[in-house]
Design an enzyme around this catalytic site. Structure first.
Site, PDB file in Angstrom:
ATOM      1  N   HIS A   1     -31.501  47.829   7.133  1.00  0.00           N
ATOM      2  CA  HIS A   1     -32.205  47.406   8.247  1.00  0.00           C
ATOM      3  C   HIS A   1     -33.327  48.467   8.670  1.00  0.00           C
ATOM      4  O   HIS A   1     -34.068  48.408   9.264  1.00  0.00           O
ATOM      5  CB  HIS A   1     -31.558  47.334   9.503  1.00  0.00           C
ATOM      6  CG  HIS A   1     -30.919  48.690  10.096  1.00  0.00           C
ATOM      7  ND1 HIS A   1     -29.819  49.373   9.400  1.00  0.00           N
ATOM      8  CD2 HIS A   1     -31.537  49.431  10.945  1.00  0.00           C
ATOM      9  CE1 HIS A   1     -29.694  50.514  10.196  1.00  0.00           C
ATOM     10  NE2 HIS A   1     -30.782  50.445  11.106  1.00  0.00           N
TER      11      HIS A   1
HETATM   12  C1  UD1 Z   1     -32.976  50.355  15.809  1.00  0.00           C
HETATM   13  C2  UD1 Z   1     -33.141  51.909  15.767  1.00  0.00           C
HETATM   14  C3  UD1 Z   1     -32.532  52.261  14.492  1.00  0.00           C
HETATM   15  C4  UD1 Z   1     -30.978  51.882  14.348  1.00  0.00           C
HETATM   16  C5  UD1 Z   1     -30.941  50.292  14.760  1.00  0.00           C
HETATM   17  C6  UD1 Z   1     -29.629  49.858  14.707  1.00  0.00           C
HETATM   18  C7  UD1 Z   1     -35.480  52.399  16.508  1.00  0.00           C
HETATM   19  C8  UD1 Z   1     -36.778  53.092  16.070  1.00  0.00           C
HETATM   20  N1  UD1 Z   1     -34.703  52.327  15.413  1.00  0.00           N
HETATM   21  O1  UD1 Z   1     -33.607  49.789  14.568  1.00  0.00           O
HETATM   22  O2  UD1 Z   1     -32.394  53.560  14.447  1.00  0.00           O
HETATM   23  O3  UD1 Z   1     -30.391  52.362  13.318  1.00  0.00           O
HETATM   24  O4  UD1 Z   1     -31.809  50.072  15.909  1.00  0.00           O
HETATM   25  O5  UD1 Z   1     -29.594  48.458  14.381  1.00  0.00           O
HETATM   26  O6  UD1 Z   1     -34.940  52.526  17.699  1.00  0.00           O
HETATM   27  N2  UD1 Z   1     -34.257  42.120  16.691  1.00  0.00           N
HETATM   28  C9  UD1 Z   1     -33.608  40.883  16.965  1.00  0.00           C
HETATM   29  N3  UD1 Z   1     -32.304  40.767  17.646  1.00  0.00           N
HETATM   30  C10 UD1 Z   1     -31.980  42.184  18.246  1.00  0.00           C
HETATM   31  C11 UD1 Z   1     -32.476  43.235  17.881  1.00  0.00           C
HETATM   32  C12 UD1 Z   1     -33.725  43.368  16.864  1.00  0.00           C
HETATM   33  O7  UD1 Z   1     -34.246  39.780  16.755  1.00  0.00           O
HETATM   34  O8  UD1 Z   1     -30.928  41.716  18.828  1.00  0.00           O
HETATM   35  C13 UD1 Z   1     -35.553  42.191  15.967  1.00  0.00           C
HETATM   36  C14 UD1 Z   1     -36.446  42.848  16.893  1.00  0.00           C
HETATM   37  O9  UD1 Z   1     -37.215  41.762  17.740  1.00  0.00           O
HETATM   38  C15 UD1 Z   1     -37.575  43.149  15.776  1.00  0.00           C
HETATM   39  C16 UD1 Z   1     -36.268  43.708  14.780  1.00  0.00           C
HETATM   40  O10 UD1 Z   1     -35.414  42.817  15.036  1.00  0.00           O
HETATM   41  O11 UD1 Z   1     -38.408  42.379  15.476  1.00  0.00           O
HETATM   42  C17 UD1 Z   1     -36.117  45.201  14.710  1.00  0.00           C
HETATM   43  O12 UD1 Z   1     -35.569  45.596  16.026  1.00  0.00           O
HETATM   44  P1  UD1 Z   1     -35.772  46.972  16.730  1.00  0.00           P
HETATM   45  O13 UD1 Z   1     -34.842  47.276  17.995  1.00  0.00           O
HETATM   46  O14 UD1 Z   1     -37.134  47.052  16.945  1.00  0.00           O
HETATM   47  O15 UD1 Z   1     -35.195  48.038  15.768  1.00  0.00           O
HETATM   48  P2  UD1 Z   1     -33.793  48.184  14.726  1.00  0.00           P
HETATM   49  O16 UD1 Z   1     -34.568  47.916  13.232  1.00  0.00           O
HETATM   50  O17 UD1 Z   1     -32.759  47.445  15.079  1.00  0.00           O
END
Ligand code: UD1
Length: 375
Positions: free
Chosen positions: A213
């Site tokens: 991820h």
């Molecule tokens: C975040 C953390 C990472 C951690 C990870 C655990 C940061 C910079 N990164 O990364 O260190 O290892 O969480 O999972 O904070 N999304 C959904 N549904 C959700 C959550 C996210 O659709 O419930 C989508 C978001 O809209 C976004 C993407 O997934 O487009 C990434 O989510 P984001 O929270 O930005 O970062 P992670 O990749 O989860």
């Protein structure tokens, strides 16, 4: 240690700020020890039920006292929205101390909000360094460490990193890693694990568990393609629960066909995830927390990253391979040495402590409240 008598904190006086799935896992033990002293604040960075509510329920945590609904978006937007919302909340109802964990955008927002309001800050999982400044997490963890009143460092090495950056010893407490307790509590028994494997049609030690991820891997079409191709070429089938970010990117980059050579699953609850990892032959991952978890059951790891903030396990539990490197060769080297490799790993001391990290973090929280109060 008598855990029940540890927390003598005023109700809701400790604001625990979290926003992502791993923060729930790693803070659950401390939140429980804080009892009524805890004010749980969820930024909403992770908002899907499978990434948030499932985990709060699994660790029997109350619904957050405050939910900020920050949601997805750029790093700047997540941090600034959470910071402004926390600032408003803290100025209306000031906690005695703020606790944050790890290196996410929610972590850094909580740390800045404490700093802006002159509230003592405890940072759990402090002093971890990958020294890779392309990772947003590296910046987030450095900021949180330097703003913290008390840094709870999992290992001696993490404490040394902090001292090298000028953080004085009196602000550092070596605690061990809280995820060790989470695994000890939630890893299903071997009978329950066999049952779970059956539900997924899997045989013990006959599959490779994988998770991906990280932005630096999955937000890059070339890197994501290399990783998915490698998973499809392993001599054992690869199982990949898809983080929402990875699922979206695979679709955006037209890599859906590569997913067909992999067993993809929806995000798993924590117990199921641990069960599948513990029964796999090998784990191939870019996760941070899984690198610690795998030292408990134990299983070997191929960590697909240029760097890791968990150097303690490189060369023992883990092989570090860059995304452009030969992931298949690294995985097959481990698979050829099974099951002896697992027996050897079982003999190694755990570098992440004795499973009492949350109690030590609680002591750090109590000490920081005491040092901040006027008497
Ligand atoms: C975040 C953390 C990472 C951690 C990870 C655990 C940061 C910079 N990164 O990364 O260190 O290892 O969480 O999972 O904070 N999304 C959904 N549904 C959700 C959550 C996210 O659709 O419930 C989508 C978001 O809209 C976004 C993407 O997934 O487009 C990434 O989510 P984001 O929270 O930005 O970062 P992670 O990749 O989860």
């Amino acid at each position: 240690m008598d855990l029940a008598s540890l927390s003598k904190l005023a109700p809701l006086s400790v604001a625990v700020v979290l926003g992502t799935r791993p923060e729930v896992v790693k803070l659950a033990g401390l939140i429980r020890l804080l009892g009524p002293g805890c004010r749980l604040i969820h930024t909403g960075q992770h908002y899907d039920e499978s990434m948030s509510k499932v985990f709060l329920d699994e660790f029997e945590l109350e619904r957050p006292h405050v939910s900020l609904a920050v949601g997805g978006g750029s790093r700047a937007r997540q941090i600034s929205d959470a910071l402004l919302a926390l600032d408003g909340h803290f100025s209306e109802s000031r906690p005695g101390v703020v606790v944050v964990q790890g290196d996410t955008n929610s972590t850094v927002a909580g740390a800045l909000a404490a700093n802006c309001n002159d509230i003592p800050l405890v940072h759990i999982e402090a002093g971890m360094r990958s020294y890779d400044l392309r990772m947003p997490e590296e910046h987030n963890r450095v900021v949180a460490d330097h703003l913290a009143t008390v840094c709870c460092a999992p290992t001696e090495g993490n404490a040394a990193n902090l001292k090298n950056e000028g953080i004085p010893a009196h602000r550092i407490s070596i605690t061990g890693h809280t995820v060790i307790e989470a695994v000890a509590e939630k890893l299903p028994t071997s009978a329950a694990r066999a049952d779970l494997l059956g539900r997924y049609g899997l045989q013990p030690s006959a599959f490779v568990m994988s998770t991906f991820h990280r932005a630096e891997n999955v937000d890059n079409p070339v890197g994501l393609e290399q990783i998915l191709r490698a998973l499809g070429k392993l001599s054992l089938p690869a199982v990949l629960p898809l983080h929402p970010r990875t699922r979206r990117r695979a679709e955006d980059y037209g890599l859906g066909s590569l997913l067909r050579s992999i067993i993809t699953l929806a995000p798993l609850d924590y117990r199921t995830f641990l069960a599948l990892c513990a029964e796999s032959a090998l784990i191939v991952t870019d996760s941070g927390g899984v690198q610690v978890e795998a030292t408990v059951y134990p299983r070997p790891l191929v960590v697909v990253r240029d760097s890791t903030e968990y150097p303690e396990i490189v060369g023992t539990f883990a092989t570090l391979v860059p995304p452009s490197g030969d992931i298949v060769a690294a995985a097959e080297r481990w698979l050829e040495r099974m099951p002896v490799a697992v027996e050897e790993l079982s003999e190694l001391p755990n570098p992440y402590g004795d499973g009492n990290a949350s109690a030590r973090c609680l002591e750090a929280v109590e000490a920081s409240v005491k040092s901040a109060s006027p008497d």
